[in-house]
Scaffold this active site. Structure first.
Site, short mmCIF file in Angstrom:
data_model
loop_
_atom_site.label_atom_id
_atom_site.label_comp_id
_atom_site.label_asym_id
_atom_site.label_seq_id
_atom_site.Cartn_x
_atom_site.Cartn_y
_atom_site.Cartn_z
N ASP A 1 0.76 -1.34 0.02
CA ASP A 1 0.02 -0.08 0.10
C ASP A 1 0.97 1.20 0.22
OD1 ASP A 1 -2.15 -1.54 0.22
OD2 ASP A 1 -1.86 -1.61 2.30
N LYS B 1 2.34 2.05 -5.37
CA LYS B 1 3.04 1.40 -6.22
C LYS B 1 2.29 1.75 -7.50
CE LYS B 1 3.27 -2.37 -4.45
NZ LYS B 1 2.76 -2.05 -3.00
N GLY C 1 -3.89 -4.41 -4.64
CA GLY C 1 -5.07 -3.29 -4.82
C GLY C 1 -4.19 -2.05 -5.47
N HIS C 2 -3.97 -1.84 -6.61
CA HIS C 2 -3.03 -0.87 -7.02
C HIS C 2 -4.01 0.19 -7.61
CE1 HIS C 2 0.66 -3.47 -7.32
NE2 HIS C 2 0.29 -3.51 -6.24
N GLN D 1 2.42 -6.20 -3.23
CA GLN D 1 2.72 -6.18 -1.83
C GLN D 1 3.78 -5.54 -1.54
OE1 GLN D 1 1.60 -9.64 -3.22
NE2 GLN D 1 -0.17 -8.42 -2.98
N THR E 1 2.82 -12.46 2.98
CA THR E 1 2.09 -13.11 1.88
C THR E 1 3.10 -14.36 1.34
OG1 THR E 1 0.94 -12.56 -0.05
CG2 THR E 1 3.18 -11.93 -0.19
N THR F 1 -9.75 -4.98 0.59
CA THR F 1 -10.80 -5.47 1.54
C THR F 1 -11.50 -4.31 2.33
OG1 THR F 1 -9.08 -5.45 3.30
CG2 THR F 1 -9.36 -7.43 1.99
N PRO G 1 -9.43 -1.07 7.95
CA PRO G 1 -8.73 0.23 8.07
C PRO G 1 -7.11 -0.46 8.39
CG PRO G 1 -10.00 -0.65 10.05
CD PRO G 1 -10.33 -1.38 8.92
#
Ligand code: IMP
Length: 425
Positions: A9, A12, A36-37, A216, A231, A293, A296
């Site tokens: 996060d 990237k 999630g980019h 990641q 991961t 997801t 927070p």
């Protein structure tokens, strides 16, 4: 190479999109839709999970490398979403060697997390770990198997029968429906399936510009992250060799993407975590909620011990600093420069999570600034304390910050490449 230098996060997606303007190819080499980019273009937000962040340039080839694990229905939804918004996706190429995330992987991932109780890892629940387990156990299904429906069906039925033995709840899966859906999607995706290693190696030999987009981050890497809270793939720059099928000698420039503070989703030690109102402020100002997801994110100060570790493992040659604007209004602004463990300084980032959980960060404090960074005309207009923070970080890491990002849009980026390297004149 563009890699995450923290716990994912870092931004990237934005940085890859920025750099991809001049690239011929952008290739992903690890992970799947746990990533999630986010890319923002003209006020529109695009959340990419499998697809490389170069896809919004119609001429850029985007490769899903063999090291990825692909959830076909989710990929198809991503493709359709882009098409509906008027974007061309014909330039996608999918490695036929990539493994598939099947519905049983997702259900096993979620069940395992539940069964772990307090010992949960905080996975994204997307089936990533179980898919890589099958790959290593040599019973995974690869994209190429889809091209021979009877092979795919045999493999799938054998695997699910096997897994129902351990996880009886999987018998609820409608097997015929899964086969039908995958065979149909295979027909749609077949023109994009190929040996992407051939394509990438040829492009590199021809001197084309290829960007490898890591997913990641360093501290989530399977080997060097904060195991077991990691991961299941190699998130380091070195992963691109095996994960995209290219010789490592091609991987020369490695940009580490560094958020100006630290965040982490899921469980595991986090030395600079802020559980006070400063942490809450960073979360709300930085909109720190998971792209995949919605969870927070935990927030904390920038951790230069972890960044030095990321520099060493990835061979970082530059950094891109993101979300610097989020620090506006904080006073002081802090950087963790060392750890103490049981009263003694630690030389480097500990790989033992039990040690990491016990370290005390040693901070260097900087004066804050109140001026917004988002509407300045040039980098020269940056508040002096903010510059001091940046120069300190550059000096500490010994590599230049070549991109400084102060907002989600591409034009909210200060490109420092032209100024040369302050570190090594
Ligand atoms: P998994 O990759 O879903 O197995 O999750 C393992 C760990 O990695 C969890 O702590 C997740 O929150 C984290 N994780 C996986 N992908 C990302 C990502 O793209 N950004 C941030 N954290 C991630």
């Amino acid at each position: 190479m563009i890699v995450g230098a923290q716990w994912g996060d870092e931004g990237k997606g934005k940085i890859t999109h920025y750099m991809a303007e001049k690239a011929d190819i952008v290739a992903r080499y690890n992970g799947g839709n746990n990533a999630g980019h986010t890319v923002n273009v003209a006020g529109q937000e695009f959340r990419l999970h499998h697809i490389p962040s170069g896809i919004l340039y119609p001429e850029t080839l985007c490769v899903l490398g063999n090291g990825m694990v692909i959830d076909l229905p989710v990929l198809w939804k991503e493709i359709k979403g882009l098409r509906e918004r008027g974007h061309k996706v014909e330039n996608l190429r999918i490695s036929e060697n990539a493994h598939l995330v099947m519905p049983y992987h997702r259900l096993i991932d979620q069940w395992q997390e539940g069964a772990r109780g307090d010992g949960r890892l905080g996975t994204t629940g997307r089936g990533i770990g179980p898919a890589y387990v099958d790959k290593a156990a040599r019973c995974g299904i690869r994209a190429m198997d889809l091209l021979a429906p009877e092979v795919f069906q045999d493999c799938f039925k054998r695997n699910i029968a096997d897994k129902i033995g351990t996880y009886p709840f999987l018998s609820e899966i409608d097997k015929d429906e899964v086969v039908r859906e995958h065979v149909q999607l295979a027909r749609e995706l077949a023109p994009w399936l190929c040996d992407t290693s051939v394509l990438l190696c040829r492009a590199l030999e021809e001197g084309k510009e290829v960007i490898f987009e890591g997913a990641q981050g360093t501290l989530l890497d399977l080997d060097f992250g904060t195991y077991p809270y990691v991961t299941s793939s190699t998130a380091l720059s070195g992963g691109a060799g095996a994960g995209a099928g290219v010789p490592p000698r091609h991987l020369q420039d490695v940009m580490g993407v560094v958020k100006a503070y630290t965040t982490r989703v899921g469980v595991g030690p986090f030395p600079t975590e802020l559980t006070d109102e400063v942490g809450t402020c960073l979360r709300e100002t930085g909109k720190e909620y998971g792209t995949t997801t919605g969870r927070p994110r935990r927030c904390g100060w920038l951790d230069a011990v972890a960044l030095r570790y990321a520099k060493r493992l990835n061979g970082l040659t530059t950094i891109a600093i993101t979300k610097l604007d989020v620090l506006t209004g904080q006073d002081p602004v802090r950087i963790c420069v060392a750890y103490n463990y049981r009263g003694e300084p630690l030389e480097s980032f500990p790989t033992n999570p039990r040690v990491l959980a016990e370290v005390t960060p040693v901070y260097r404090d900087f004066s804050g600034w109140t001026q917004s960074l988002r509407d300045l005309k040039s980098f020269d207009d940056f508040p002096e304390p903010c510059k001091a923070y940046l120069w300190f970080l550059e000096d500490l890491l010994g590599i230049p910050a070549t991109l400084i990002s102060v907002g989600p849009e591409k034009d909210e980026t200060y490109d420092m490449h032209a100024r040369g390297c302050r570190i090594c004149p």
